[in-house]
Design an enzyme around this catalytic site. Structure first.
Site, PDB file in Angstrom:
ATOM      1  N   GLU A   1      -5.877 -66.416  42.062  1.00  0.00           N
ATOM      2  CA  GLU A   1      -4.958 -67.477  41.610  1.00  0.00           C
ATOM      3  C   GLU A   1      -3.841 -66.921  40.716  1.00  0.00           C
ATOM      4  O   GLU A   1      -3.421 -67.553  39.747  1.00  0.00           O
ATOM      5  CB  GLU A   1      -5.723 -68.634  40.975  1.00  0.00           C
ATOM      6  CG  GLU A   1      -6.683 -69.234  42.003  1.00  0.00           C
ATOM      7  CD  GLU A   1      -7.012 -70.679  41.840  1.00  0.00           C
ATOM      8  OE1 GLU A   1      -6.263 -71.407  41.174  1.00  0.00           O
ATOM      9  OE2 GLU A   1      -8.039 -71.095  42.411  1.00  0.00           O
TER      10      GLU A   1
ATOM     11  N   SER B   1      -2.905 -66.215  50.539  1.00  0.00           N
ATOM     12  CA  SER B   1      -2.909 -64.743  50.611  1.00  0.00           C
ATOM     13  C   SER B   1      -3.105 -64.266  52.037  1.00  0.00           C
ATOM     14  O   SER B   1      -3.794 -64.896  52.837  1.00  0.00           O
ATOM     15  CB  SER B   1      -4.025 -64.172  49.740  1.00  0.00           C
ATOM     16  OG  SER B   1      -3.859 -64.603  48.418  1.00  0.00           O
TER      17      SER B   1
ATOM     18  N   ILE C   1     -10.151 -65.725  51.359  1.00  0.00           N
ATOM     19  CA  ILE C   1     -10.166 -67.184  51.298  1.00  0.00           C
ATOM     20  C   ILE C   1     -11.496 -67.705  50.753  1.00  0.00           C
ATOM     21  O   ILE C   1     -12.541 -67.609  51.411  1.00  0.00           O
ATOM     22  CB  ILE C   1      -9.859 -67.802  52.682  1.00  0.00           C
ATOM     23  CG1 ILE C   1      -8.527 -67.246  53.215  1.00  0.00           C
ATOM     24  CG2 ILE C   1      -9.840 -69.325  52.592  1.00  0.00           C
ATOM     25  CD1 ILE C   1      -7.330 -67.417  52.287  1.00  0.00           C
TER      26      ILE C   1
ATOM     27  N   THR D   1      -2.654 -62.734  39.623  1.00  0.00           N
ATOM     28  CA  THR D   1      -3.188 -61.667  38.761  1.00  0.00           C
ATOM     29  C   THR D   1      -2.674 -61.849  37.329  1.00  0.00           C
ATOM     30  O   THR D   1      -1.713 -62.598  37.092  1.00  0.00           O
ATOM     31  CB  THR D   1      -2.701 -60.291  39.265  1.00  0.00           C
ATOM     32  OG1 THR D   1      -1.262 -60.303  39.208  1.00  0.00           O
ATOM     33  CG2 THR D   1      -3.164 -59.989  40.678  1.00  0.00           C
TER      34      THR D   1
ATOM     35  N   ARG E   1     -34.163 -59.437  18.871  1.00  0.00           N
ATOM     36  CA  ARG E   1     -34.229 -57.977  18.817  1.00  0.00           C
ATOM     37  C   ARG E   1     -34.198 -57.491  17.363  1.00  0.00           C
ATOM     38  O   ARG E   1     -33.332 -57.897  16.584  1.00  0.00           O
ATOM     39  CB  ARG E   1     -33.024 -57.397  19.583  1.00  0.00           C
ATOM     40  CG  ARG E   1     -32.918 -55.899  19.531  1.00  0.00           C
ATOM     41  CD  ARG E   1     -33.979 -55.233  20.368  1.00  0.00           C
ATOM     42  NE  ARG E   1     -33.803 -53.792  20.379  1.00  0.00           N
ATOM     43  CZ  ARG E   1     -34.633 -52.954  20.966  1.00  0.00           C
ATOM     44  NH1 ARG E   1     -35.717 -53.407  21.584  1.00  0.00           N
ATOM     45  NH2 ARG E   1     -34.408 -51.662  20.941  1.00  0.00           N
TER      46      ARG E   1
HETATM   47  N1  CAA Z   1       5.533 -73.784  39.597  1.00  0.00           N
HETATM   48  C1  CAA Z   1       6.477 -74.470  40.314  1.00  0.00           C
HETATM   49  N2  CAA Z   1       7.441 -73.837  41.029  1.00  0.00           N
HETATM   50  C2  CAA Z   1       7.446 -72.491  41.013  1.00  0.00           C
HETATM   51  C3  CAA Z   1       6.504 -71.737  40.290  1.00  0.00           C
HETATM   52  C4  CAA Z   1       5.520 -72.438  39.556  1.00  0.00           C
HETATM   53  N3  CAA Z   1       4.575 -71.788  38.853  1.00  0.00           N
HETATM   54  N4  CAA Z   1       6.751 -70.414  40.477  1.00  0.00           N
HETATM   55  C5  CAA Z   1       7.819 -70.339  41.281  1.00  0.00           C
HETATM   56  N5  CAA Z   1       8.243 -71.592  41.603  1.00  0.00           N
HETATM   57  C6  CAA Z   1       9.386 -71.963  42.444  1.00  0.00           C
HETATM   58  C7  CAA Z   1      10.701 -71.494  41.801  1.00  0.00           C
HETATM   59  O1  CAA Z   1      11.192 -72.451  40.909  1.00  0.00           O
HETATM   60  C8  CAA Z   1      11.586 -71.305  43.013  1.00  0.00           C
HETATM   61  O2  CAA Z   1      12.048 -72.564  43.413  1.00  0.00           O
HETATM   62  P1  CAA Z   1      13.547 -72.737  43.986  1.00  0.00           P
HETATM   63  O3  CAA Z   1      13.616 -71.979  45.250  1.00  0.00           O
HETATM   64  O4  CAA Z   1      13.691 -74.211  44.165  1.00  0.00           O
HETATM   65  O5  CAA Z   1      14.464 -72.181  42.929  1.00  0.00           O
HETATM   66  C9  CAA Z   1      10.609 -70.820  44.091  1.00  0.00           C
HETATM   67  O6  CAA Z   1       9.300 -71.263  43.670  1.00  0.00           O
HETATM   68  C10 CAA Z   1      10.601 -69.322  44.260  1.00  0.00           C
HETATM   69  O7  CAA Z   1      10.243 -68.767  43.016  1.00  0.00           O
HETATM   70  P2  CAA Z   1      10.847 -67.415  42.455  1.00  0.00           P
HETATM   71  O8  CAA Z   1      12.305 -67.331  42.792  1.00  0.00           O
HETATM   72  O9  CAA Z   1      10.459 -67.328  41.021  1.00  0.00           O
HETATM   73  O10 CAA Z   1      10.065 -66.360  43.378  1.00  0.00           O
HETATM   74  P3  CAA Z   1       9.553 -64.906  43.028  1.00  0.00           P
HETATM   75  O11 CAA Z   1       9.220 -64.256  44.300  1.00  0.00           O
HETATM   76  O12 CAA Z   1      10.497 -64.214  42.078  1.00  0.00           O
HETATM   77  O13 CAA Z   1       8.198 -65.185  42.158  1.00  0.00           O
HETATM   78  C11 CAA Z   1       5.842 -65.684  42.047  1.00  0.00           C
HETATM   79  C12 CAA Z   1       7.198 -65.997  42.687  1.00  0.00           C
HETATM   80  C13 CAA Z   1       5.783 -66.382  40.694  1.00  0.00           C
HETATM   81  C14 CAA Z   1       5.610 -64.208  41.867  1.00  0.00           C
HETATM   82  C15 CAA Z   1       4.823 -66.298  43.037  1.00  0.00           C
HETATM   83  O14 CAA Z   1       4.945 -65.640  44.287  1.00  0.00           O
HETATM   84  C16 CAA Z   1       3.404 -66.231  42.571  1.00  0.00           C
HETATM   85  O15 CAA Z   1       2.963 -67.068  41.771  1.00  0.00           O
HETATM   86  N6  CAA Z   1       2.620 -65.261  43.084  1.00  0.00           N
HETATM   87  C17 CAA Z   1       1.189 -65.228  42.889  1.00  0.00           C
HETATM   88  C18 CAA Z   1       0.492 -65.831  44.055  1.00  0.00           C
HETATM   89  C19 CAA Z   1      -0.884 -66.288  43.714  1.00  0.00           C
HETATM   90  O16 CAA Z   1      -1.154 -66.806  42.645  1.00  0.00           O
HETATM   91  N7  CAA Z   1      -1.792 -66.145  44.674  1.00  0.00           N
HETATM   92  C20 CAA Z   1      -3.128 -66.635  44.505  1.00  0.00           C
HETATM   93  C21 CAA Z   1      -3.734 -66.849  45.835  1.00  0.00           C
HETATM   94  S1  CAA Z   1      -4.682 -68.319  45.903  1.00  0.00           S
HETATM   95  C22 CAA Z   1      -6.230 -67.950  45.351  1.00  0.00           C
HETATM   96  O17 CAA Z   1      -6.466 -66.948  44.775  1.00  0.00           O
HETATM   97  C23 CAA Z   1      -7.186 -69.059  45.566  1.00  0.00           C
HETATM   98  C24 CAA Z   1      -8.604 -68.692  45.599  1.00  0.00           C
HETATM   99  O18 CAA Z   1      -9.160 -68.552  46.668  1.00  0.00           O
HETATM  100  C25 CAA Z   1      -9.403 -68.659  44.373  1.00  0.00           C
END
Ligand code: CAA
Length: 387
Positions: A364, A126, A158, A366, A269
Site C-alpha cells: 500500500e 501492482s 494480490i 512503500t 524472567r
Molecule cells: N490521493 C489523491 N490523488 C492523488 C494521490 C493521492 N494520494 N497521489 C497522486 N494523486 C493524483 C495527483 O493529484 C495527479 O492527479 P492529476 O492528474 O489530476 O493532477 C495524479 O494522481 C498523478 O499523480 P502524480 O502526478 O503525483 O504522479 P506521480 O507518478 O508523480 O506519483 C505516486 C504518483 C504518488 C508515486 C503513486 O504512483 C503512488 O502512490 N504509488 C504507490 C502505489 C502503491 O501504493 N501501491 C500499492 C499497491 S496496493 C497494495 O499493496 C494492496 C495490498 O494488496 C495490500
C-alpha cells in the site's frame, strides 16, 4: 482533535479484542506454519459486521466510522496480522471504492455480499513490472464495439488473490493518455481468460493469501466499469489513502502485540536476582517501545478523525502508515531482544511479529512513497497558506 473514545468505540474495541483472543489467537501459530487461509474466522467476522465496517447499512455494512475501524484493526492485528490484512483490503480497498464510485446496481450486486462478508474482494494495481510507479499500468482494457472491454495483462502481489470473488482491476483503456487513460473495472472470478496464479510463500503474514493474476482476452461487460472511464488512477490513489489508515493500524497492532508480550515477559524472567524489569537496560527499552506505540496510535486516530470529519487526510494517512510501519519493525525487534534466546524461537510467539512487521513498510505504498506523499502534501499546504 478530541481523542476521547465514545462508549460505542470502547464497545467495538472490546468486542474485537474478545474475538481476537478467543477466535483468532488459538489457531494463529498453526496457520503461520501452514499458510492456511483463515476461512472460518473471516466468515465469522463477516457475520459480526467487521468485513464492511464503514459501509452504510443500506448496502449491508455496519455504518461505523473510521475510528472504530482503527480500533478493530489494532485488536485483530495484535494477535494475527494476516487476519488484519484480509479485513483491511476488503474494507478499505474494495468495499470503500465500490460504495464511493459504484452505481446503485453495482452496490446491489457486488457491495452487499462483500460488505456482509459472504464473499471477499481484492484490489489489483501492482504488476510484475509496476509497483511504486503506479501510473505506468501495462494491463490493457480495449473497448469493443458493443461497449465491453477486452482485458490483457498481469497483476502481482494480490492480497486475497485466490480467495476473492470480485477484483478491482486497474488497466490502461486509452493508450497515449498516460494515467488519465487508466480505468477501474470489477472483474469476477471465473470470467473466461482470467487466471489465478500460484500462492506466494511469504516471510510473514503467512496465512493471508497473496498471488499473481493473469488476463487473456477477458471480456469485461460495460456495467463492470467502476467510476468514469479514464478516472481509474485517481480512484486508485483515493482508495489507497484510506487503505493506508488500515495498514497503519495493522502495523500498530503488530507493535502493540509485541510490546505487550515483552512487558509480560519481564515479570516472568529473572536475572541478577530480580525480575528483569528491575534492570534499567530493560526499563529503557520498554519506555521507548511504549512511546512509539502510543505515538503511532495517535497518528492512526488522527488520520481516522480527519477522514470521519470529511477533511483531507492524504498526508495524515501517509504519516500514520510511515510511522506505524517503521516502529512496528523497531518494536518487534526490541520485543524479541527483551525475550533473549526465547524470543528467537516460535514457541514464544514474539518472533512472528518481526516477520509480519516487514511487509507494512512495503505494501500500500512503500515507506519511500509515503515520504513523497507527505512532502508533496505539506508543500502544497504551505503554498495554499501563502496564497
Ligand atoms: N490521493 C489523491 N490523488 C492523488 C494521490 C493521492 N494520494 N497521489 C497522486 N494523486 C493524483 C495527483 O493529484 C495527479 O492527479 P492529476 O492528474 O489530476 O493532477 C495524479 O494522481 C498523478 O499523480 P502524480 O502526478 O503525483 O504522479 P506521480 O507518478 O508523480 O506519483 C505516486 C504518483 C504518488 C508515486 C503513486 O504512483 C503512488 O502512490 N504509488 C504507490 C502505489 C502503491 O501504493 N501501491 C500499492 C499497491 S496496493 C497494495 O499493496 C494492496 C495490498 O494488496 C495490500
Amino acid at each position: 482533535m478530541n481523542f476521547q473514545l465514545s462508549e460505542d468505540h470502547i464497545a467495538i474495541q472490546q468486542a474485537a479484542r474478545e474475538f481476537a483472543e478467543n477466535e483468532i489467537a488459538p489457531s494463529a501459530v498453526e496457520r503461520d506454519k501452514t499458510g492456511e487461509f483463515p476461512t472460518e474466522i473471516i466468515q465469522k467476522l463477516g457475520e459480526l459486521g467487521f468485513m464492511g465496517m464503514m459501509v452504510s447499512p443500506e448496502w449491508g455494512g455496519s455504518g461505523l466510522d473510521c475510528v472504530s475501524y482503527v480500533l478493530a484493526m489494532e485488536e485483530f492485528s495484535k494477535v494475527d496480522a494476516s487476519v488484519g490484512v484480509v479485513l483491511s483490503v476488503n474494507n478499505s480497498l474494495v468495499c470503500w471504492v465500490i460504495e464511493t464510485f459504484g452505481t446503485a446496481e453495482q452496490k446491489e450486486k457486488f457491495l452487499k455480499p462483500l460488505a456482509s462478508g459472504k464473499v471477499i474482494g481484492a484490489y489489483c494495481l501492482s504488476e510484475p513490472g509496476v509497483g511504486s510507479d503506479a501510473t505506468q499500468q501495462a494491463t490493457t482494457a480495449t473497448l469493443q464495439p458493443d461497449g465491453s472491454y477486452l482485458m490483457n495483462g498481469a497483476k502481482n502481489w494480490i492480497t486475497n488473490g485466490t480467495t476473492a470473488t470480485h477484483y478491482i482491476v486497474f488497466a490502461q483503456s486509452e493508450p497515449g493518455k498516460g494515467h488519465k487513460g487508466i480505468t477501474a473495472f470489477i472483474v469476477d472470478k471465473g470470467m473466461p481468460g482470467f487466471e489465478i496464479g500460484h500462492k506466494e510463500d511469504k516471510l510473514g503474514i503467512r496465512s493471508s493469501d497473496t498471488c499473481s493474476l493473469g488476463f487473456t482476452d477477458v471480456r469485461i461487460p460495460a456495467d463492470h466499469v467502476l467510476g468514469a472511464v479514464g478516472q481509474g488512477f485517481k480512484i486508485a490513489m483515493e482508495t489507497l489513502n484510506g487503505g493506508r489508515i488500515g495498514i497503519a493500524s495493522q502495523a500498530l497492532g503488530i507493535a502493540s502485540g509485541a510490546f505487550e508480550k515483552a512487558v509480560k515477559y519481564t515479570f516472568e524472567r529473572h536475572a541478577f536476582g530480580k525480575p528483569i524489569n528491575q534492570l534499567q537496560a530493560i526499563q529503557f527499552k520498554l519506555a521507548d517501545m511504549q512511546v512509539k506505540v502510543e505515538a503511532a496510535r495517535l497518528l492512526c486516530l488522527n488520520a481516522a478523525l480527519k477522514k470521519d470529519a470529511h477533511e483531507s487526510y492524504i498526508k495524515e494517512a501517509a504519516m500514520a502508515k510511515l510511522y506505524a510501519s517503521t516502529i512496528a519493525n523497531e518494536v518487534a525487534n526490541q520485543a524479541v531482544q527483551v525475550h533473549g534466546g526465547y524470543g528467537y524461537v516460535r514457541e514464544y510467539l514474539v518472533e512472528r511479529s518481526i516477520r509480519d512487521a516487514k511487509i507494512t513498510e512495503i505494501y500500500e505504498g512503500t515507506s519511500e512513497i509515503q515520504h513523497i506523499v507527505i512532502a508533496r502534501q505539506l508543500l502544497k499546504e504551505y503554498e495554499l497558506q501563502q496564497g
